[in-house]
Design an enzyme around this catalytic site. Structure first.
Site, PDB file in Angstrom:
ATOM      1  N   LYS A  13       0.826  -1.212   0.000  1.00  0.00           N
ATOM      2  CA  LYS A  13       0.000   0.000   0.000  1.00  0.00           C
ATOM      3  C   LYS A  13       0.862   1.266   0.000  1.00  0.00           C
ATOM      4  CE  LYS A  13      -2.027  -1.002   3.930  1.00  0.00           C
ATOM      5  NZ  LYS A  13      -1.478  -2.327   4.277  1.00  0.00           N
ATOM      6  N   ARG A  88      -9.523   0.988   8.562  1.00  0.00           N
ATOM      7  CA  ARG A  88      -8.985  -0.312   8.928  1.00  0.00           C
ATOM      8  C   ARG A  88     -10.040  -1.183   9.599  1.00  0.00           C
ATOM      9  NH1 ARG A  88      -3.291   0.257   8.556  1.00  0.00           N
ATOM     10  NH2 ARG A  88      -2.170  -1.167   9.893  1.00  0.00           N
ATOM     11  N   ARG A 127      11.721  -6.246   5.335  1.00  0.00           N
ATOM     12  CA  ARG A 127      11.435  -4.832   5.099  1.00  0.00           C
ATOM     13  C   ARG A 127      12.154  -3.938   6.114  1.00  0.00           C
ATOM     14  NH1 ARG A 127       5.301  -2.690   4.410  1.00  0.00           N
ATOM     15  NH2 ARG A 127       5.036  -2.807   6.657  1.00  0.00           N
ATOM     16  N   ARG A 160      11.106  -2.036  11.784  1.00  0.00           N
ATOM     17  CA  ARG A 160      10.086  -1.482  12.679  1.00  0.00           C
ATOM     18  C   ARG A 160       9.914  -2.347  13.919  1.00  0.00           C
ATOM     19  NH1 ARG A 160       5.100  -0.307   8.755  1.00  0.00           N
ATOM     20  NH2 ARG A 160       4.070  -1.350  10.478  1.00  0.00           N
ATOM     21  N   ARG A 171      -0.451  -8.978  13.338  1.00  0.00           N
ATOM     22  CA  ARG A 171      -0.973  -7.990  12.381  1.00  0.00           C
ATOM     23  C   ARG A 171      -1.745  -8.669  11.252  1.00  0.00           C
ATOM     24  NH1 ARG A 171       4.347  -5.367  10.956  1.00  0.00           N
ATOM     25  NH2 ARG A 171       3.274  -4.302   9.273  1.00  0.00           N
TER      26      ARG A 171
HETATM   27  P1  ADP Z   1       1.037  -2.125   8.025  1.00  0.00           P
HETATM   28  O1  ADP Z   1       2.332  -2.254   7.337  1.00  0.00           O
HETATM   29  O2  ADP Z   1       0.779  -3.186   9.037  1.00  0.00           O
HETATM   30  O3  ADP Z   1      -0.107  -1.885   7.099  1.00  0.00           O
HETATM   31  P2  ADP Z   1       0.842   0.574   9.164  1.00  0.00           P
HETATM   32  O4  ADP Z   1       2.091   1.343   9.090  1.00  0.00           O
HETATM   33  O5  ADP Z   1      -0.281   0.946   8.289  1.00  0.00           O
HETATM   34  O6  ADP Z   1       1.236  -0.937   9.023  1.00  0.00           O
HETATM   35  O7  ADP Z   1       0.302   0.616  10.687  1.00  0.00           O
HETATM   36  C1  ADP Z   1       1.129   0.281  11.776  1.00  0.00           C
HETATM   37  C2  ADP Z   1       0.294   0.201  13.040  1.00  0.00           C
HETATM   38  O8  ADP Z   1      -0.333   1.469  13.286  1.00  0.00           O
HETATM   39  C3  ADP Z   1      -0.850  -0.789  13.001  1.00  0.00           C
HETATM   40  O9  ADP Z   1      -0.426  -2.097  13.321  1.00  0.00           O
HETATM   41  C4  ADP Z   1      -1.782  -0.201  14.048  1.00  0.00           C
HETATM   42  O10 ADP Z   1      -1.330  -0.456  15.364  1.00  0.00           O
HETATM   43  C5  ADP Z   1      -1.640   1.291  13.814  1.00  0.00           C
HETATM   44  N1  ADP Z   1      -2.621   1.807  12.813  1.00  0.00           N
HETATM   45  C6  ADP Z   1      -2.335   2.362  11.605  1.00  0.00           C
HETATM   46  N2  ADP Z   1      -3.453   2.733  10.961  1.00  0.00           N
HETATM   47  C7  ADP Z   1      -4.484   2.399  11.774  1.00  0.00           C
HETATM   48  C8  ADP Z   1      -5.895   2.509  11.668  1.00  0.00           C
HETATM   49  N3  ADP Z   1      -6.502   3.052  10.585  1.00  0.00           N
HETATM   50  N4  ADP Z   1      -6.648   2.040  12.713  1.00  0.00           N
HETATM   51  C9  ADP Z   1      -6.087   1.522  13.803  1.00  0.00           C
HETATM   52  N5  ADP Z   1      -4.759   1.370  13.963  1.00  0.00           N
HETATM   53  C10 ADP Z   1      -3.956   1.807  12.969  1.00  0.00           C
END
Ligand code: ADP
Ligand code: ZN
Length: 212
Positions: A13, A88, A127, A160, A171
């Site tokens: 994404k 999400r 990553r 990360r 996740r």
């Molecule tokens: P990923 O690579 O898992 O898609 P992101 O960078 O989008 O990771 O998100 C990392 C973390 O931030 C998630 O695991 C969650 O804890 C939090 N997070 C991000 N966006 C949201 C959202 N829209 N709703 C709830 N938690 C979120």
């Protein structure tokens, strides 16, 4: 363009969103990046989000909606946005729908990037992410020129906090339980564009072809 990018962690994404910003004046809005900056800066928001993030759980819908209500009303959103990691959950999708109705805005599409689970697992463990600009690298397929240093901004590139095996598997489960239902939600809204491709360039080409 006004797009939602859906897909499991590691589906691409963020990479796709960054490539799409080069096509027009749309801005990438990554809730994950916003939250990670807040954690790094030690703000109140960061303190509230930190423990859930570290475990690979979601932060609360209320917290996310308060961030996004403000963010989507900023000036740079007028020319379009690529929502990366938001919504999400179904409550977030419903709240976004109401917010956009109030603002008189319409999404072009919700793009689902559908990538096989074994590819996702491999990608997430290799990553690396820039702590400065959020650029994404991969130790195997796309390493930095200097080990641990971002090619773009010179800040440090790290694994990360939530990219250890336990948090990754959590996740992915959280994605299946709470986020995958959004695919049907946006299908019902008539907005779903589902793309099964591992190459970001292929994803971009399909989006270009289908939107406009
Ligand atoms: P990923 O690579 O898992 O898609 P992101 O960078 O989008 O990771 O998100 C990392 C973390 O931030 C998630 O695991 C969650 O804890 C939090 N997070 C991000 N966006 C949201 C959202 N829209 N709703 C709830 N938690 C979120
Ligand atoms: Zn950087």
């Amino acid at each position: 363009m006004k797009l939602i990018l859906l897909g499991a962690p590691g589906a691409g994404k963020g990479t796709v969103a960054k490539l799409l910003t080069k096509l027009d004046d749309s801005v990438q809005i990554s809730t994950g990046d916003i939250l990670r900056s807040a954690v790094a800066a030690g703000t109140e928001l960061g303190k509230q989000a930190q423990s859930a993030m570290r475990a690979g759980d979601l932060v609360s819908d209320d917290l996310i909606m308060s961030i996004m209500e403000e963010r989507l009303q900023e000036d740079d959103c007028k020319s379009g946005y690529l929502l990366d990691g938001f919504p999400r959950t179904i409550p977030q999708a419903e709240a976004l729908k109401k917010l956009l109705d109030r603002m008189g805005e319409k999404l072009d599409a919700a793009v689902e990037i559908d990538v096989a689970r074994d590819v996702i697992l491999e990608r997430l463990t290799t990553r690396r992410t820039c702590t400065g600009c959020g650029a994404i690298y991969n130790i195997k397929s796309n390493p930095t020129k200097i080990d641990g240093v971002c090619d773009k901004c010179g800040e440090s590139v790290v694994q990360r906090d939530d990219e250890n095996e336990k948090a990754i598997s959590n996740r992915l489960n959280v994605y299946n339980d709470q986020t995958a239902p959004l695919v049907s939600f946006y299908k019902n809204e008539g907005l779903l564009l589902s793309i099964n491709a591992t190459s970001s360039d292929t994803v971009i080409n399909i989006i270009k072809e289908k939107i406009n």
